[in-house]
Design a protein around this motif. Structure first.
Motif, PDB file in Angstrom:
ATOM      1  N   ALA A 187       0.822  -1.204   0.000  1.00 52.92           N
ATOM      2  CA  ALA A 187       0.000   0.000   0.000  1.00 52.92           C
ATOM      3  C   ALA A 187       0.854   1.250   0.000  1.00 52.92           C
ATOM      4  CB  ALA A 187      -0.911  -0.005   1.232  1.00 52.92           C
ATOM      5  N   ALA A 188       0.202   2.347  -0.285  1.00 50.36           N
ATOM      6  CA  ALA A 188       0.865   3.650  -0.236  1.00 50.36           C
ATOM      7  C   ALA A 188       1.162   4.001   1.216  1.00 50.36           C
ATOM      8  CB  ALA A 188      -0.033   4.710  -0.864  1.00 50.36           C
ATOM      9  N   THR A 189       2.435   4.046   1.555  1.00 54.74           N
ATOM     10  CA  THR A 189       2.878   4.352   2.912  1.00 54.74           C
ATOM     11  C   THR A 189       4.023   5.352   2.832  1.00 54.74           C
ATOM     12  OG1 THR A 189       4.543   2.592   2.943  1.00 54.74           O
ATOM     13  CG2 THR A 189       2.294   2.003   3.660  1.00 54.74           C
ATOM     14  N   VAL A 202       0.899   7.005  -5.511  1.00 50.85           N
ATOM     15  CA  VAL A 202       0.961   7.763  -4.263  1.00 50.85           C
ATOM     16  C   VAL A 202       0.401   9.162  -4.471  1.00 50.85           C
ATOM     17  CG1 VAL A 202       2.511   8.752  -2.546  1.00 50.85           C
ATOM     18  CG2 VAL A 202       2.889   6.416  -3.375  1.00 50.85           C
ATOM     19  N   GLU A 205      -3.427   9.103  -4.601  1.00 45.83           N
ATOM     20  CA  GLU A 205      -4.049   9.002  -3.275  1.00 45.83           C
ATOM     21  C   GLU A 205      -3.964  10.337  -2.541  1.00 45.83           C
ATOM     22  OE1 GLU A 205      -3.963   6.298   0.758  1.00 45.83           O
ATOM     23  OE2 GLU A 205      -2.090   6.872  -0.181  1.00 45.83           O
ATOM     24  N   MET A 211      -6.830   5.510  -7.572  1.00 50.54           N
ATOM     25  CA  MET A 211      -5.544   4.993  -8.019  1.00 50.54           C
ATOM     26  C   MET A 211      -5.725   4.324  -9.387  1.00 50.54           C
ATOM     27  SD  MET A 211      -3.120   3.103  -5.257  1.00 50.54           S
ATOM     28  CE  MET A 211      -2.780   4.217  -3.920  1.00 50.54           C
ATOM     29  N   ARG A 216      -3.617  -0.793  -8.947  1.00 53.24           N
ATOM     30  CA  ARG A 216      -4.547  -1.533  -8.098  1.00 53.24           C
ATOM     31  C   ARG A 216      -4.680  -2.982  -8.534  1.00 53.24           C
ATOM     32  NH1 ARG A 216      -7.515   0.707  -4.394  1.00 53.24           N
ATOM     33  NH2 ARG A 216      -8.940  -1.074  -4.533  1.00 53.24           N
ATOM     34  N   GLY A 222      -2.412  -0.559  -3.336  1.00 55.39           N
ATOM     35  CA  GLY A 222      -3.564   0.288  -3.068  1.00 55.39           C
ATOM     36  C   GLY A 222      -3.359   1.190  -1.878  1.00 55.39           C
ATOM     37  N   THR A 223      -4.434   1.444  -1.175  1.00 51.60           N
ATOM     38  CA  THR A 223      -4.414   2.336  -0.026  1.00 51.60           C
ATOM     39  C   THR A 223      -4.383   1.534   1.268  1.00 51.60           C
ATOM     40  OG1 THR A 223      -6.819   2.403   0.240  1.00 51.60           O
ATOM     41  CG2 THR A 223      -5.838   3.934  -1.359  1.00 51.60           C
ATOM     42  N   ALA A 224      -4.141   2.231   2.362  1.00 51.04           N
ATOM     43  CA  ALA A 224      -4.164   1.564   3.669  1.00 51.04           C
ATOM     44  C   ALA A 224      -5.538   0.962   3.949  1.00 51.04           C
ATOM     45  CB  ALA A 224      -3.792   2.569   4.759  1.00 51.04           C
ATOM     46  N   ASP A 225      -6.587   1.634   3.520  1.00 49.79           N
ATOM     47  CA  ASP A 225      -7.940   1.116   3.752  1.00 49.79           C
ATOM     48  C   ASP A 225      -8.184  -0.189   3.003  1.00 49.79           C
ATOM     49  OD1 ASP A 225      -8.615   3.170   5.463  1.00 49.79           O
ATOM     50  OD2 ASP A 225      -9.519   4.409   3.894  1.00 49.79           O
ATOM     51  N   ASP A 226      -7.474  -0.398   1.891  1.00 50.35           N
ATOM     52  CA  ASP A 226      -7.619  -1.659   1.160  1.00 50.35           C
ATOM     53  C   ASP A 226      -7.112  -2.850   1.969  1.00 50.35           C
ATOM     54  OD1 ASP A 226      -8.711  -0.581  -1.233  1.00 50.35           O
ATOM     55  OD2 ASP A 226      -6.713   0.040  -1.886  1.00 50.35           O
TER      56      ASP A 226
END
Length: 308
Positions: A187-189, A202, A205, A211, A216, A222-226
């Motif tokens: 994920a995007a961090t 990134v 987001e 994205m 994806r 993806g995102t942290a929520d994914d």
């Protein structure tokens, strides 16, 4: 199924992936003990959970020391009466090439990731087993621990070690109804934000835009929520039969990783001498040697980083 009545600890949950996990667990009904070394980040995380109608308290302390593990479990029990779910997410990076890595670079990463996972899980299990209500241990791994990555000797060792511990814990804790699994998020961090390959994802987001499908779907990025949905699932009663697994998740993709197995087994009467190996390796073994590192497809032109 919901997590109503459950209590969770999420280490390293002041921001980023950890915060996403804490928010999702709380949204599903669990009370959450937030943890971070940054007092303001921890306070903000608690406020975020509470503002959404959830229950949360914070423990501000670095993971690794046994004292922190004890405080985390004690806080869960004193504030919410029990402990059902532990997510070991806290981590640090000290990236550098092997020949430049100092003892402190190595020890710091091992202390937080590997020892921090060990001490926190040990303390949680010491409460869960006699409580008799089962439990969920969810440890965060990394593709680096599965495949290796340049400049991350310390991180690779810690994350691979976590997987080994989780497989062992799945065996040791089965009779107590406690599951143990590893989640490998992509994920995007803060870490991936520095990698030019992921820059377009990134940036999307950060701008609040969807994205691109290449990231994806094709990359599983993806995102942290994914990632948070898998954490909540593994913490639930619906995942009571899932244990000892390494599960990767990111974007639109979910992967169940294989456990190490022999790629080829060959026997030779009298054993494998030097001369026998010199003769047999090119024809018998060379074709099954395994690759290392992650291998990404070429970026589509529209996502390629700008060059000066």
């Amino acid at each position: 199924m919901s997590l109503d009545g459950k209590v969770a600890i999420v280490t390293g949950s002041g921001r980023g992936l950890g915060l996403a996990y804490a928010r999702e667990l709380a949204r599903r009904g669990a009370a959450v003990v937030v943890n971070d070394v940054d007092e303001q980040a921890a306070a903000d995380a608690v406020a975020t959970v509470q503002a959404a109608g959830g229950r949360a308290v914070a423990v501000v302390a670095p993971v690794g020391p046994t004292e922190t593990a004890k405080e985390l479990v004690r806080t869960a029990v004193e504030h919410f009466g029990r402990l059902d779910i532990l997510v070991t997410n806290a981590g640090v990076l000290r990236d550098t090439m092997l020949w430049k890595m100092t003892d402190d670079d190595f020890d710091t990463v091992i202390e937080v990731h590997l020892r921090g996972t060990f001490t926190t899980v040990r303390e949680a299990v010491r409460h869960m087993r006699p409580a008799g209500a089962g439990g969920r241990i969810i440890c965060v791994g990394s593709p680096t621990g599965q495949r290796g990555n340049i400049g991350q000797t310390n991180y690779a060792a810690a994350k691979a070690g976590i997987v080994g511990m989780v497989r062992t814990w799945a065996l040791e804790l089965a009779r107590a109804g406690i599951t143990a699994n590893t989640v490998v998020p992509v994920a995007a961090t803060a870490m991936t934000a520095t990698v030019p390959y992921f820059a377009a994802a990134v940036r999307a987001e950060a701008d609040g835009e969807p994205m691109p499908a290449f990231f994806r779907h094709d990359l599983g990025f993806g995102t942290a929520d994914d990632v948070a949905g898998l954490i909540a699932f593994l913490g639930s009663d619906a995942a009571a039969s899932v244990t000892g697994q390494v599960i990767g998740v990111g974007g639109d993709r979910l992967q169940v990783w294989t456990h190490p197995e022999a790629a080829l087994t060959a026997h030779r009467e009298g054993g494998w001498t030097y001369d026998a190996l010199v003769e047999a390796w090119p024809t018998t073994f060379a074709g099954v040697t395994q690759s290392v590192g992650e291998h990404f497809p070429e970026l589509p032109a529209e996502f390629a980083p700008a060059t000066s």
